[in-house]
Design an enzyme around this catalytic site. Structure first.
Site, PDB file in Angstrom:
ATOM      1  N   ASP A 142     -45.413 -75.261 -26.773  1.00  0.00           N
ATOM      2  CA  ASP A 142     -43.994 -75.554 -26.976  1.00  0.00           C
ATOM      3  C   ASP A 142     -43.278 -75.811 -25.651  1.00  0.00           C
ATOM      4  OD1 ASP A 142     -44.247 -75.300 -29.702  1.00  0.00           O
ATOM      5  OD2 ASP A 142     -43.589 -73.204 -29.753  1.00  0.00           O
ATOM      6  N   CYS A 143     -43.670 -75.062 -24.618  1.00  0.00           N
ATOM      7  CA  CYS A 143     -42.998 -75.222 -23.321  1.00  0.00           C
ATOM      8  C   CYS A 143     -43.667 -76.269 -22.433  1.00  0.00           C
ATOM      9  CB  CYS A 143     -42.901 -73.883 -22.598  1.00  0.00           C
ATOM     10  SG  CYS A 143     -44.441 -72.956 -22.527  1.00  0.00           S
ATOM     11  N   TYR A 144     -44.926 -76.593 -22.721  1.00  0.00           N
ATOM     12  CA  TYR A 144     -45.649 -77.647 -22.001  1.00  0.00           C
ATOM     13  C   TYR A 144     -46.274 -78.584 -23.037  1.00  0.00           C
ATOM     14  CZ  TYR A 144     -45.331 -74.794 -17.728  1.00  0.00           C
ATOM     15  OH  TYR A 144     -44.886 -74.078 -16.645  1.00  0.00           O
TER      16      TYR A 144
END
Length: 308
Positions: A142-144
């Site tokens: 989700d963050c990368y």
């Protein structure tokens, strides 16, 4: 009245450097000075002895940060010019080991393998200012969210590139011979059958750890020449064995001391960091490494008077 024995400190020598009065000689020059004048007088006359070696050092490599992408990627696999770099670190960090071969290398499938290109060659190409292809893949988070990156990079594009070699500058090393009936291919080079040749690896009287056999002046934080740039000793190297049997002059009779060293790749010179291909064995990296030895007293003068 007996003459006072020479006793200097590192601060004394640094002060002479700042004043432009320091006396520096090379390790091979020191051999003649000690032989001619004796250790005590040599210690009076000389302040620093320079030592060095330039040889394949397989336990070498570099930590590289290739910078965050947009969208970001948490690289789980990374390649530079198709040579895998270890990516089990933070998002865009990797470690390129000198002995890692190109992924499509036939290795010893056709014996003896040529190992034309590997991690050591990648490091040389980066330091030489050449463009290198970076590839990275990821499973996505989700963050990368990015799952793949492919682009050309140069050393100047990298936010961080630090050479960190776990084991360099072996204090002594084996001599290799082959008593079998066939030619063999080793990290000590090609060995002919029936004792047809003997290969050894040492810089002899120039070798840094031969000139300070008990590590009186070499330790954590020692500033060194590494690959044409300033580097540092950051720890004992892997396989460091200070308790090896020694000759009466301190020189070990078997493999013994090693150094873990580090330096900024962006300051290095490609003449002193060269990729190596060893027929039938693998890839490596020839590293130029030098250490200045301060002559604190007659004992250090005697150690640096070691000859081939």
């Amino acid at each position: 009245m007996a003459k006072k024995k020479v006793s200097k400190t590192i601060d004394d020598i640094n002060r002479k450097i700042k004043e432009g009065k320091v006396v520096v000689v090379t390790a091979d020059e020191m051999v003649g000075i000690v032989k001619k004048n004796g250790a005590e007088k040599a210690a009076q006359e000389v302040d620093v002895v320079t030592t060095g070696t330039f040889s394949p050092m397989c336990s070498s490599g570099a930590f590289i940060n290739f910078g965050h992408t947009k969208p970001g990627i948490k690289a789980s696999r990374t390649w530079l010019n198709d040579v895998p770099a270890y990516a089990g670190l933070a998002a865009v960090d990797c470690y390129m080991g000198a002995t890692e071969p190109r992924e499509d290398d036939p290795l010893n499938g056709v014996h003896p393998g040529q190992f034309k290109y590997g991690g050591g060659h990648v490091l040389h190409d980066l330091i030489a200012g050449k463009k290198v292809e970076l590839r990275a893949t990821s499973y996505g988070t989700d963050c990368y969210p990015e799952t793949q990156v492919k682009k050309k990079i140069t050393l100047s594009d990298l936010p961080y590139a630090m050479m960190l070699n776990p084991r360099n500058a072996y204090q002594n090393y084996n001599c290799a011979i082959n008593l079998t009936k066939k030619t063999i291919y080793t990290y000590m080079g090609i060995l002919k059958p029936n004792g047809g040749n003997a290969n050894y690896a040492t810089a002899g009287e120039l070798s840094p750890l031969f000139n300070d056999p008990y590590y009186r002046t070499i330790g954590l934080g020692t500033r060194i020449f590494l690959g044409g740039a300033k580097g540092h000793v950051i720890a004992p190297g892997t396989q460091h064995n200070p308790n090896a049997e020694r000759h009466e002059n301190g020189i070990p009779l078997t493999p013994s001391g090693t150094l873990m060293v580090s330096g900024d790749m962006k300051e290095m010179d490609p003449r002193w960091v060269v990729g190596v291909s060893m027929l039938g064995y693998g890839c490596s990296l020839a590293v130029g490494l030098g250490i200045p030895i301060p002559i604190l007293d007659a004992e250090m003068a005697e150690y640096t008077g070691v000859s081939d």
